[in-house]
Write an enzyme that holds these catalytic residues in place. Structure first.
Site, mmCIF file in Angstrom:
data_model
loop_
_atom_site.group_PDB
_atom_site.id
_atom_site.type_symbol
_atom_site.label_atom_id
_atom_site.label_comp_id
_atom_site.label_asym_id
_atom_site.label_seq_id
_atom_site.Cartn_x
_atom_site.Cartn_y
_atom_site.Cartn_z
ATOM 1 N N HIS A 381 0.794 -1.233 0.000
ATOM 2 C CA HIS A 381 0.000 0.000 0.000
ATOM 3 C C HIS A 381 0.818 1.271 0.000
ATOM 4 O O HIS A 381 0.243 2.360 0.056
ATOM 5 C CB HIS A 381 -0.914 0.046 1.228
ATOM 6 C CG HIS A 381 -2.104 -0.846 1.121
ATOM 7 N ND1 HIS A 381 -3.281 -0.445 0.551
ATOM 8 C CD2 HIS A 381 -2.296 -2.130 1.490
ATOM 9 C CE1 HIS A 381 -4.155 -1.434 0.594
ATOM 10 N NE2 HIS A 381 -3.586 -2.473 1.154
ATOM 11 N N LYS A 575 -9.116 13.811 4.027
ATOM 12 C CA LYS A 575 -8.255 12.629 4.052
ATOM 13 C C LYS A 575 -7.305 12.819 5.223
ATOM 14 O O LYS A 575 -7.262 13.906 5.795
ATOM 15 C CB LYS A 575 -7.484 12.485 2.741
ATOM 16 C CG LYS A 575 -6.894 13.815 2.217
ATOM 17 C CD LYS A 575 -6.236 13.655 0.850
ATOM 18 C CE LYS A 575 -7.230 13.654 -0.295
ATOM 19 N NZ LYS A 575 -7.069 12.523 -1.196
ATOM 20 N N ARG A 576 -6.536 11.786 5.585
ATOM 21 C CA ARG A 576 -5.562 11.979 6.647
ATOM 22 C C ARG A 576 -4.672 13.175 6.315
ATOM 23 O O ARG A 576 -4.355 13.412 5.153
ATOM 24 C CB ARG A 576 -4.695 10.710 6.811
ATOM 25 C CG ARG A 576 -5.427 9.511 7.380
ATOM 26 C CD ARG A 576 -6.037 9.789 8.733
ATOM 27 N NE ARG A 576 -5.049 10.150 9.725
ATOM 28 C CZ ARG A 576 -4.704 9.420 10.776
ATOM 29 N NH1 ARG A 576 -5.291 8.265 10.994
ATOM 30 N NH2 ARG A 576 -3.804 9.825 11.626
ATOM 31 N N LYS A 581 0.175 14.438 1.003
ATOM 32 C CA LYS A 581 -1.164 14.693 0.450
ATOM 33 C C LYS A 581 -1.371 16.185 0.166
ATOM 34 O O LYS A 581 -2.332 16.581 -0.480
ATOM 35 C CB LYS A 581 -2.242 14.168 1.401
ATOM 36 C CG LYS A 581 -2.288 12.628 1.484
ATOM 37 C CD LYS A 581 -3.351 12.176 2.476
ATOM 38 C CE LYS A 581 -3.438 10.671 2.664
ATOM 39 N NZ LYS A 581 -4.272 9.976 1.661
ATOM 40 N N THR A 686 -8.791 6.343 -2.489
ATOM 41 C CA THR A 686 -10.107 5.794 -2.775
ATOM 42 C C THR A 686 -11.169 6.870 -2.636
ATOM 43 O O THR A 686 -12.256 6.734 -3.180
ATOM 44 C CB THR A 686 -10.454 4.627 -1.824
ATOM 45 O OG1 THR A 686 -10.147 5.009 -0.487
ATOM 46 C CG2 THR A 686 -9.691 3.381 -2.205
ATOM 47 N N LYS A 690 -14.878 7.878 -4.582
ATOM 48 C CA LYS A 690 -16.163 8.184 -3.947
ATOM 49 C C LYS A 690 -16.703 9.520 -4.445
ATOM 50 O O LYS A 690 -17.890 9.648 -4.748
ATOM 51 C CB LYS A 690 -16.010 8.255 -2.426
ATOM 52 C CG LYS A 690 -15.507 6.982 -1.766
ATOM 53 C CD LYS A 690 -15.118 7.275 -0.307
ATOM 54 C CE LYS A 690 -14.252 6.198 0.280
ATOM 55 N NZ LYS A 690 -13.589 6.613 1.527
HETATM 56 C C1 LIG Z 1 -12.286 6.822 1.820
HETATM 57 C C2 LIG Z 1 -11.814 7.288 3.127
HETATM 58 C C3 LIG Z 1 -10.463 7.570 3.325
HETATM 59 C C4 LIG Z 1 -9.424 7.470 2.237
HETATM 60 O O1 LIG Z 1 -9.270 8.753 1.661
HETATM 61 P P1 LIG Z 1 -8.102 9.091 0.627
HETATM 62 O O2 LIG Z 1 -8.451 10.466 0.164
HETATM 63 O O3 LIG Z 1 -8.171 8.094 -0.466
HETATM 64 O O4 LIG Z 1 -6.838 9.062 1.391
HETATM 65 C C5 LIG Z 1 -10.062 7.999 4.570
HETATM 66 N N1 LIG Z 1 -10.936 8.153 5.574
HETATM 67 C C6 LIG Z 1 -12.256 7.914 5.418
HETATM 68 C C7 LIG Z 1 -13.177 8.126 6.561
HETATM 69 C C8 LIG Z 1 -12.738 7.465 4.188
HETATM 70 O O5 LIG Z 1 -14.034 7.210 4.044
#
Ligand SMILES: *Cc1c(COP(=O)(O)O)cnc(C)c1O
Length: 844
Positions: A381, A575-576, A581, A686, A690
Site C-alpha cells: 500500500h 483525508k488523513r 497529500k 479511494t 467516492k
Molecule cells: C475513503 C476514506 C479515506 C481514504 O481517503 P483518501 O483520500 O483516499 O486518502 C479515509 N478516511 C475515510 C473516513 C474514508 O471514508
C-alpha cells in the site's frame, strides 16, 4: 426529549397499538415494529419506560441482528457443507462506519424499517445517527478492507475478514484555538449491537518463552506468557443476497486461572491482575505510539496476536471439515485456503503458518514452505520509505524466538537460492534480503521483503503504483520472479458510497437507466453518457446536488458554527493530514486567493466565483507538521470568514473529526474535490473514487488512481496540474543543486503567511519546510513550490468552468458515468480470479 409517559398502561413512549412481539425474520412493517418494540422491552440494556432515539436505535439494531444471525448461520453451514476454497483477509484495520442503514439497505428492507419506525413514532434517519462509528482503522487502507468485505459478501464469495477488536478506535478529533486535540473514542462505551461473542472460539497466544529441541530434532516453542484470543463476529450482509459473511475480531483475554486470588487477598492487587492488564493492553488502541521501545513491542504483539489467532482458526476449520478422515492431507491446504495480507502488518502469519505446520503438525521444511507460499499473497500500500515496516531483530527474538529462527532460515535459504540460480545479481542481493544488518548496532527485519519472498503474488493498488513497485521498490525481485507481481486497482462499494449515502442521486440514476442493476453492475453507469447534455436530466441532477449541499451547509453550521452559502462552489479536501497529500498546497492556494480578492475593487470582486473551501482530516498525534497544518487551516478560516469585504466570495472551513459518517454527508454535497498528492506518492486513493462517483469534479495530479479516473471520465472532465511521477526525482535534484526558481505567486503566498496575517502563532517552521532550495527545513521534499503555479492556473480553470452551469453539469454527469471501473465488486472479482482462485458459493 419528551418525558416518559404512560399510555393506556403501555409503559413505552410510543403508540400503544404496536404490541411487543418477537418476529425475528419478518419483513412486514407491522411485525418489524412489534419486533423492535420487543427488543426495547425484553433486551435488558435500558429501563423499559422510554423510546427515545438512543433506546430506539439499540432496539432497532437488535431487531436487524436477528435476521443477520439467521443468515450468518445459513452461510456458515453452506460453506461448511460445500467446503469451497475460502479467502481469509487479514487486516489490522477496518473502517466500518455505521452499520444500521447499510445492513437494512443490503437486506433491501429500508422502506420496511422506515415504515416500522414511523409506526413507533420515530424516524429512521434520526435513529441511525445515534450509532457510533466503528473506527477500527486510520484511513484508506482500513476503509478498503471494509469495502472489500461488502463486495465479497455481495458476490457470494466464501471469504472472511479477520481483525482486532480495539477497545478504543481511532481518536476523536476536537478542534480548539490551538488546533487538534485527541480524545479517546469509546465506541464500546455502552455496547455494540452488531457483534456476537463466540465463547467457544478461543485460542492460546504465546509471547516470549524459548525454543526447546526435542530428541528427534524437532523444535517446540514453550514457556513465556500465554494469553487467549476470543472471537467476536460482526455479520457482513451482502446486497440482495442471503450470503452473510463474517468480520471476526479478536479480543485478548487472560484466563480465570491467571487471576491470582491468593495474591489479591494478600493485598497485592496489581500483581494479581498482571496478565489481565497485559491482555487489556493488546486490544486497547489502534496504533499505540511506537517512538519508544515499549510501544514498539506492543505493536508487534498486536500484529502477532492477529496473525496467530487467525491462522489457528483457519487451521482448526480446515481440520474440522476433514474430521473423520484417516489423516489430514496437508497438500490440500492451499486448495482450500487463500490468505491475503493487507499490507505488511499481518506478515507474522508467514512464520506462524510455518511454525504450526512444522512444530505442531510434524511437516518438514520443504513441505511447509510449499504450502505457505501457495497460501499467502500480499498487497503493498505504500512506497514511502518511512512507512515500510522494519522491526529490530532483538525485539523479534525476545518476543517470538521460534519465529525469529524461522525468518532467519527463510532468509538463509533465499540467499542460497539466489547464489545458485542468479550468481551475478551483485548489489541487488543485499537489498533483497529479509535480514538487514547494514547498521550493526541495530539490525532489523524488512517485513515487505519477507512478504515478497514468501507470497505467491504481490499486488499494488493502482496501475501507476504497481508499475512503481516493479520498476523501483521491488525491481530486484522482478528479474527472478517476473510473474509474481500484479495490479489490482482499488474500488469502493457502490452500496455505501452512492446508493445509501446519496439516495437522491441514486433515484435519478435508476430513473434514467430504467433499472437499479447498476448498484451491482456499476459499468451500467456509462449509460448516463448519452444523456449528459439532456436538459431534464441536468435539472434533476442540479436539484439533487443542491439538496445535498443544503444538508451539508446545515451540518457545517452545526459542527463549526460557520454559515456557508450553498450557492457557492463547494470545494472539499478530506483525508488523513499528511505532507505528501499536500493540504498545505490547498491552504496556500486559499491564502493566495484571499490576497487577490483583497486587492480587487468591489466591481472586480463581483466577477469572482464564490467558493467554500472545506478541509478535514486527522493528524497522527505525534506528527508535528501535520498538526501545524490543521491549525493553519483554522487560523486562515478565522480571518477570511470574518472579513466582511471578501467573505461573500470565500470561506475556509476546517471540518472536525473526519470519519466515515462525516464522509457520507460531505461527498454527496461536493462539487470539486482535491486529490493533489506529489506524483508517485499516493498509492491509489479511494476517496477520489467516492467523490467522482457522486458527480464531483476532481482537481488533481497524475498520481495513484487519479490517472485511471481521468482516463475513464475523459481528460477534458478532470482539472489536471503538477509534475509527473517520472520527473519528481530530477526536480528534487535540481532543487538540491540550488536550481529551483520559485514562481512569484508562491513567494507572495508564503510571505503573506509569514507576515502574521493569520494570527500570532509562529508558522515560520512550517513555511520553512516549503523553501525551494536546500538550507531550510526539509527543502520542499513534496514539491509544493514546483506545483504551485500550475495549481493556481488549474483553479482558475475551475472558476471559469463553474460559471457555465450547463458545462459543469455535463462534466458532473460524465464523472458519475465514468466510474463503473471503480466498484470494489470489480476489484474483488479480479482478486478472486487472478490471485485467490476461488469461486462463488451461494447460499440457497
Ligand atoms: C475513503 C476514506 C479515506 C481514504 O481517503 P483518501 O483520500 O483516499 O486518502 C479515509 N478516511 C475515510 C473516513 C474514508 O471514508
Amino acid at each position: 426529549m419528551a418525558a416518559p409517559s404512560e399510555v393506556n398502561g403501555d409503559p413505552i413512549h410510543c403508540p400503544a397499538k404496536v404490541p411487543a412481539m418477537a418476529y425475528p425474520l419478518s419483513e412486514e412493517s407491522a411485525e418489524v415494529a412489534a419486533n423492535i418494540k420487543y427488543h426495547s422491552q425484553y433486551s435488558p440494556h435500558f429501563s423499559p419506560f422510554k423510546f427515545e432515539p438512543e433506546q430506539a436505535y439499540y432496539a432497532t439494531a437488535e431487531s436487524v441482528r436477528d435476521s443477520l444471525i439467521k443468515r450468518w448461520n445459513d452461510t456458515y453451514l453452506c460453506f461448511h457443507k460445500v467446503d469451497p476454497k475460502q479467502t481469509y483477509y487479514l487486516s489490522m484495520e477496518y473502517l466500518q462506519g455505521r452499520m444500521l442503514t447499510n445492513a437494512i439497505g443490503n437486506l433491501n428492507i429500508l422502506d420496511v424499517y422506515a415504515d416500522a419506525l414511523h409506526k413507533l413514532g420515530s424516524d429512521l434517519e434520526n435513529i441511525a445517527e445515534q450509532e457510533k462509528d466503528a473506527a477500527l482503522g486510520n484511513g484508506g487502507l482500513g476503509r478498503l478492507a471494509s469495502c472489500f468485505l461488502d463486495s465479497m459478501a455481495t458476490l457470494n464469495l466464501p471469504a472472511w475478514g479477520y481483525g482486532l477488536r480495539y477497545r478504543y478506535g481511532l481518536f476523536r478529533q476536537r478542534i480548539t484555538r490551538e488546533g487538534q486535540e485527541e480524545v479517546a473514542e469509546d465506541w464500546l462505551e455502552k455496547f455494540s449491537p452488531w457483534e456476537i461473542v463466540r465463547h467457544d472460539v478461543v485460542f492460546p497466544i504465546r509471547f516470549f518463552g524459548h525454543v526447546e529441541i526435542c530428541k528427534d530434532g524437532s523444535r517446540k516453542w514453550v514457556g513465556g506468557e500465554v494469553l487467549r484470543a476470543l472471537a467476536y463476529d460482526v455479520p457482513i450482509p451482502g446486497y440482495k443476497t442471503k450470503n452473510t459473511i463474517s468480520l471476526r475480531l479478536w479480543e485478548a483475554k487472560a484466563g480465570s486461572e491467571d487471576f491470582n486470588l491468593f495474591q489479591f487477598n494478600e493485598g497485592r492487587h496489581e500483581s494479581s491482575l498482571h496478565l489481565h492488564s497485559k491482555a487489556q493492553q493488546i486490544c486497547a488502541v489502534l496504533y499505540p505510539g511506537d517512538s519508544i521501545e515499549s510501544g514498539k513491542l506492543l505493536r508487534l504483539k498486536q500484529q502477532f496476536f492477529l496473525s496467530s489467532a487467525s491462522l489457528q482458526d483457519i487451521i482448526y476449520r480446515f481440520k474440522e471439515r476433514r474430521a473423520g478422515n484417516e489423516s489430514i492431507c496437508w497438500n490440500e491446504f492451499p486448495m482450500k485456503v487463500a490468505v491475503q495480507l493487507n499490507d505488511t502488518h499481518p506478515t507474522l502469519a508467514i512464520p506462524e503458518l510455518m511454525r504450526i505446520l512444522m512444530d505442531d503438525e510434524g511437516l518438514g521444511w520443504d513441505e511447509a514452505w510449499d504450502i505457505t507460499t501457495k497460501t499467502i499473497a500480499y498487497t503493498n500500500h505504500t512506497v514511502l520509505p518511512e512507512a515500510l515496516e522494519k522491526w529490530p531483530q532483538d525485539v523479534m527474538r525476545k518476543l517470538l524466538p521460534r519465529h525469529m529462527e524461522i525468518i532467519e532460515e527463510i532468509d538463509k535459504r533465499f540467499m542460497a537460492f539466489i547464489h545458485s540460480s542468479w550468481p551475478d545479481l551483485g548489489s541487488g542481493l543485499e537489498r533483497m534480503r529479509i535480514l538487514d544488518s547494514s547498521n550493526p548496532h541495530k539490525p532489523v527485519l524488512r517485513m515487505a521483503n519477507l512478504c515478497v519472498v514468501s507470497s505467491h503474488t504481490v499486488n499494488g493498488v493502482a496501475e501507476l503504483h504497481s508499475e512503481i513497485l516493479k520498476s523501483e521498490l521491488f525491481a530486484d525481485y522482478v528479474s527472478i520472479w517476473p510473474n509474481k507481481f500484479q495490479n489490482k486497482t482499488n474500488g469502493v462499494t457502490p452500496r455505501r458510497w452512492i446508493r445509501f449515502c446519496n439516495p437522491r442521486l441514486s433515484d435519478i440514476v435508476t430513473k434514467w437507466l430504467k433499472t437499479d442493476e447498476w448498484i451491482t453492475n456499476l459499468d451500467l453507469l456509462s449509460g448516463l453518457r448519452q444523456f449528459a447534455d439532456n436538459k431534464d436530466l441536468q435539472a434533476e441532477w442540479a436539484s439533487a446536488k443542491m439538496a445535498n449541499k443544503n444538508r451539508l451547509a446545515h451540518f457545517v453550521l452545526q459542527v463549526t458554527g460557520v454559515s456557508i452559502d450553498p450557492s457557492s462552489l463547494f470545494d472539499i479536501q478530506v483525508k488523513r493530514i499528511h505532507e505528501y497529500k499536500r493540504q498545505l498546497l490547498n491552504i496556500l492556494g486559499a491564502v493566495f486567493r484571499y490576497k487577490k480578492l483583497k486587492e480587487m475593487s468591489s466591481e472586480e470582486r463581483q466577477t469572482a466565483t464564490p467558493r467554500t473551501i472545506m478541509i478535514g482530516g486527522k493528524a497522527f498525534a505525534t506528527y508535528t507538521n501535520a498538526k501545524r497544518i490543521v491549525r493553519l487551516v483554522n487560523d486562515v478560516g478565522a480571518i477570511v470568514n470574518n472579513d466582511p469585504e471578501v467573505n461573500k466570495y470565500l470561506k475556509v472551513v476546517f471540518i472536525p473529526n473526519y470519519n466515515v459518517s462525516v464522509a457520507e454527508i460531505l461527498i454527496p454535497g461536493s462539487e470539486l474535490s482535491q486529490h493533489i498528492s506529489t506524483a508517485g506518492m499516493e498509492a491509489s486513493g479511494t476517496s477520489n473514487m467516492k467523490f467522482a462517483l457522486n458527480g464531483c469534479l476532481i482537481i488533481g495530479t497524475l498520481d495513484g488512481a487519479n490517472v485511471e479516473i481521468r482516463e475513464e471520465i475523459g481528460v477534458e472532465n478532470f482539472f489536471l496540474f503538477g509534475a509527473k511521477a517520472e520527473d519528481v526525482a530530477k526536480l528534487r535534484r535540481e532543487r538540491e543543486d540550488g536550481l529551483f526558481k520559485p514562481d512569484p505567486r508562491f513567494e507572495e503566498a508564503k510571505q503573506f503567511i509569514r507576515s502574521g496575517a493569520f494570527g500570532t502563532y509562529d508558522y515560520g517552521p512550517l513555511v520553512d519546510s516549503l523553501e525551494g532550495n536546500s538550507g531550510y527545513g526539509r527543502g520542499d521534499y513534496f514539491l509544493v513550490g514546483h506545483d504551485f503555479p500550475s495549481y493556481v492556473d488549474a483553479q482558475a480553470r475551475v472558476d471559469e468552468a463553474y460559471k457555465d452551469r450547463r458545462r459543469w453539469l455535463k462534466m458532473s454527469i460524465l464523472s458519475t458515468a465514468g466510474c463503473g471501473k471503480f466498484s470494489s465488486d470489480r476489484t474483488i472479482s479480479q482478486y478472486a480470479k487472478e490471485i485467490w482462485n476461488i469461486d462463488h458459493c451461494t447460499v440457497p
